[in-house]
Design a protein around this motif. Structure first.
Motif, PDB file in Angstrom:
ATOM      1  N   UNK A 103      -8.760   4.237  -2.465  1.00 55.81           N
ATOM      2  CA  UNK A 103      -9.783   3.205  -2.442  1.00 55.81           C
ATOM      3  C   UNK A 103     -10.439   3.157  -1.074  1.00 55.81           C
ATOM      4  N   UNK A 104     -11.708   2.773  -1.057  1.00 49.80           N
ATOM      5  CA  UNK A 104     -12.420   2.616   0.211  1.00 49.80           C
ATOM      6  C   UNK A 104     -12.223   1.220   0.794  1.00 49.80           C
ATOM      7  N   UNK A 105     -12.159   0.220  -0.093  1.00 49.17           N
ATOM      8  CA  UNK A 105     -12.027  -1.174   0.311  1.00 49.17           C
ATOM      9  C   UNK A 105     -11.178  -1.909  -0.714  1.00 49.17           C
ATOM     10  N   UNK A 106     -10.562  -3.006  -0.287  1.00 46.14           N
ATOM     11  CA  UNK A 106      -9.853  -3.864  -1.231  1.00 46.14           C
ATOM     12  C   UNK A 106      -9.902  -5.306  -0.741  1.00 46.14           C
ATOM     13  N   UNK A 107     -10.174  -6.209  -1.661  1.00 43.26           N
ATOM     14  CA  UNK A 107     -10.054  -7.641  -1.379  1.00 43.26           C
ATOM     15  C   UNK A 107      -8.644  -8.035  -1.799  1.00 43.26           C
ATOM     16  N   UNK A 108      -7.844  -8.522  -0.871  1.00 42.49           N
ATOM     17  CA  UNK A 108      -6.433  -8.785  -1.155  1.00 42.49           C
ATOM     18  C   UNK A 108      -6.018 -10.165  -0.650  1.00 42.49           C
ATOM     19  N   UNK A 109      -4.829 -10.587  -1.057  1.00 39.82           N
ATOM     20  CA  UNK A 109      -4.227 -11.782  -0.469  1.00 39.82           C
ATOM     21  C   UNK A 109      -3.620 -11.365   0.858  1.00 39.82           C
ATOM     22  N   UNK A 110      -4.144 -11.912   1.938  1.00 45.51           N
ATOM     23  CA  UNK A 110      -3.718 -11.513   3.275  1.00 45.51           C
ATOM     24  C   UNK A 110      -2.328 -12.049   3.595  1.00 45.51           C
ATOM     25  N   UNK A 111      -1.507 -11.184   4.174  1.00 50.16           N
ATOM     26  CA  UNK A 111      -0.230 -11.608   4.736  1.00 50.16           C
ATOM     27  C   UNK A 111      -0.086 -10.920   6.085  1.00 50.16           C
ATOM     28  N   UNK A 112       0.901 -11.362   6.833  1.00 51.88           N
ATOM     29  CA  UNK A 112       1.153 -10.748   8.133  1.00 51.88           C
ATOM     30  C   UNK A 112       2.140  -9.595   8.033  1.00 51.88           C
ATOM     31  N   UNK A 113       2.444  -9.171   6.803  1.00 49.47           N
ATOM     32  CA  UNK A 113       3.391  -8.077   6.603  1.00 49.47           C
ATOM     33  C   UNK A 113       2.857  -6.787   7.207  1.00 49.47           C
ATOM     34  N   UNK A 114       3.759  -5.986   7.742  1.00 45.98           N
ATOM     35  CA  UNK A 114       3.372  -4.717   8.367  1.00 45.98           C
ATOM     36  C   UNK A 114       2.738  -3.802   7.328  1.00 45.98           C
ATOM     37  N   UNK A 115       1.620  -3.197   7.697  1.00 44.61           N
ATOM     38  CA  UNK A 115       0.959  -2.236   6.813  1.00 44.61           C
ATOM     39  C   UNK A 115      -0.220  -2.806   6.056  1.00 44.61           C
ATOM     40  N   UNK A 116      -0.331  -4.144   5.969  1.00 46.41           N
ATOM     41  CA  UNK A 116      -1.443  -4.733   5.225  1.00 46.41           C
ATOM     42  C   UNK A 116      -2.749  -4.634   6.008  1.00 46.41           C
ATOM     43  N   UNK A 117      -2.737  -4.940   7.280  1.00 47.42           N
ATOM     44  CA  UNK A 117      -3.875  -4.717   8.194  1.00 47.42           C
ATOM     45  C   UNK A 117      -5.220  -5.105   7.585  1.00 47.42           C
ATOM     46  N   UNK A 118      -5.317  -6.324   7.090  1.00 45.90           N
ATOM     47  CA  UNK A 118      -6.588  -6.792   6.539  1.00 45.90           C
ATOM     48  C   UNK A 118      -7.199  -7.840   7.460  1.00 45.90           C
ATOM     49  N   UNK A 119      -8.524  -7.961   7.392  1.00 44.99           N
ATOM     50  CA  UNK A 119      -9.214  -8.982   8.173  1.00 44.99           C
ATOM     51  C   UNK A 119      -9.464 -10.182   7.270  1.00 44.99           C
ATOM     52  N   UNK A 120      -9.151 -11.363   7.742  1.00 44.86           N
ATOM     53  CA  UNK A 120      -9.297 -12.574   6.936  1.00 44.86           C
ATOM     54  C   UNK A 120     -10.780 -12.904   6.795  1.00 44.86           C
ATOM     55  N   UNK A 122      -9.857  -8.634   3.685  1.00 40.66           N
ATOM     56  CA  UNK A 122     -10.592  -7.418   3.334  1.00 40.66           C
ATOM     57  C   UNK A 122      -9.892  -6.251   4.021  1.00 40.66           C
ATOM     58  N   UNK A 123      -9.404  -5.310   3.227  1.00 39.98           N
ATOM     59  CA  UNK A 123      -8.694  -4.145   3.756  1.00 39.98           C
ATOM     60  C   UNK A 123      -9.572  -2.910   3.619  1.00 39.98           C
ATOM     61  N   UNK A 124      -9.669  -2.135   4.666  1.00 34.79           N
ATOM     62  CA  UNK A 124     -10.525  -0.940   4.674  1.00 34.79           C
ATOM     63  C   UNK A 124      -9.696   0.330   4.775  1.00 34.79           C
ATOM     64  N   UNK A 125     -10.209   1.386   4.185  1.00 37.43           N
ATOM     65  CA  UNK A 125      -9.617   2.715   4.341  1.00 37.43           C
ATOM     66  C   UNK A 125      -9.981   3.217   5.734  1.00 37.43           C
ATOM     67  N   UNK A 126      -9.043   3.169   6.649  1.00 34.65           N
ATOM     68  CA  UNK A 126      -9.315   3.536   8.041  1.00 34.65           C
ATOM     69  C   UNK A 126      -9.293   5.045   8.258  1.00 34.65           C
ATOM     70  N   UNK A 127      -8.749   5.786   7.276  1.00 30.78           N
ATOM     71  CA  UNK A 127      -8.677   7.236   7.431  1.00 30.78           C
ATOM     72  C   UNK A 127     -10.033   7.899   7.236  1.00 30.78           C
ATOM     73  N   UNK A 128     -10.784   7.421   6.232  1.00 31.50           N
ATOM     74  CA  UNK A 128     -12.073   8.028   5.913  1.00 31.50           C
ATOM     75  C   UNK A 128     -13.145   6.959   5.712  1.00 31.50           C
ATOM     76  N   UNK A 129     -13.512   6.239   6.767  1.00 30.36           N
ATOM     77  CA  UNK A 129     -14.557   5.222   6.628  1.00 30.36           C
ATOM     78  C   UNK A 129     -15.897   5.872   6.330  1.00 30.36           C
ATOM     79  N   UNK A 130     -16.697   5.221   5.503  1.00 32.94           N
ATOM     80  CA  UNK A 130     -18.003   5.760   5.133  1.00 32.94           C
ATOM     81  C   UNK A 130     -19.074   4.688   5.311  1.00 32.94           C
TER      82      UNK A 130
END
Length: 296
Positions: free
Chosen positions: A143-160, A261-269
């Protein structure tokens, strides 16, 4: 005059930081491992600092590397946002967006309508799955982007991008909330909302039982409106036929729900950056609309 940093080198640097390996980063940025190593050598020469140190088979960031990482992410993102802002009408291709079904009902109509008006030639592929699955898909590059429920868990890395109050809800036509133990309709055991609900009831000593468990918000909502169970939902998800419960009903206050909002940081477009901008603006508009209605 100091030399400018190379965007391509920064993209590779971010990929190494995210994957922890030059080898895996090479696959992400579609370069050979030797090319990746050369890019990092030139980046370090340009900075005059080492940004990586070896930690067994992994590449660990130095203190200077940690400092660079935040700048690198922002520079890469701003570059894409700049290109997208000047070329919205010319964007073509496909962008992949993930969203849980309970957010899809409330947020997608506004988001997709705004994006389609600005980018009529772009195909948006939408995947509806629970947050944990969407996180895995973004991390794996599905996926390029995902709208998710944000948590402070390691690996989620989303912007509120939005914050809503989490509320207890029951049927407006039944007294299910008065039953003992309280029947609940909630998500699966690793759902954050479920954990918040059960922990709140346990703290107050109120007995409960989970009667229905599902990732599907429509199924949970159906159990509530039918008078079969009590559930928890963000403020904007409360539907006709539901009644909000509070401390006077014996239900303790719940924490807020953070939408990320979580972004694919490996291949941003540029496409993903353009859609991300519309997502943020759309959710801001929803907040403004709600405040306007409350004032009226």
């Amino acid at each position: 005059m100091p030399h400018l940093l190379d965007i391509d080198q920064l993209k590779t640097f971010v990929a190494i930081a995210d994957t922890g390996s030059f080898t895996r980063a090479a696959e992400v940025v579609h370069k050979t491992q030797s090319a990746v190593s050369m890019q990092m050598k030139r980046l370090e020469e340009r900075l005059g600092r080492d940004v990586f140190e070896r930690d067994g088979r992994h590449s660990k960031l130095t203190e200077d590397g940690e400092r660079l990482l935040d700048y690198a992410r922002r520079i890469v993102r701003l570059n894409l946002e700049c290109l997208a802002s000047f070329g919205d009408v010319d964007l073509t291709g496909r962008v992949r967006l993930g969203v849980p079904d309970d957010y899809a009902d409330r947020y997608l109509p506004e988001i997709l309508a705004r994006f389609a008006r600005s980018n009529p030639k772009v195909e948006v592929t939408v995947v509806c799955e629970p947050t944990p699955m969407l996180v895995e898909r973004v991390q794996s590059g599905d996926l390029d982007l995902a709208i998710i429920t944000h948590t402070d868990a390691k690996g989620y890395a989303s912007e509120i991008v939005r914050v809503e109050q989490l509320l207890w809800v029951t049927s407006s036509r039944h007294c299910t909330h008065e039953e003992t133990p309280v029947p609940l309709a909630l998500g699966r055991p690793n759902c954050n909302w479920r954990q918040s609900a059960t922990e709140a009831l346990e703290r107050t000593g109120r007995p409960f039982r989970v009667l229905y468990s599902s990732w599907n918000s429509t199924a949970v909502g159906a159990a509530v409106t039918a008078g079969l169970a009590v559930s928890v939902l963000p403020e904007s998800a409360v539907r006709v036929g539901m009644r909000v419960l509070g401390p006077s009903d014996g239900f303790p206050a719940l924490p807020s729900c953070k939408i990320g909002l979580m972004r694919n940081r490996h291949e941003p477009t540029a496409l993903a950056s353009a859609l991300a901008e519309h997502i943020v603006q759309s959710l801001d508009n929803l907040s403004a609309a709600r405040l306007t209605m409350a004032a009226e």
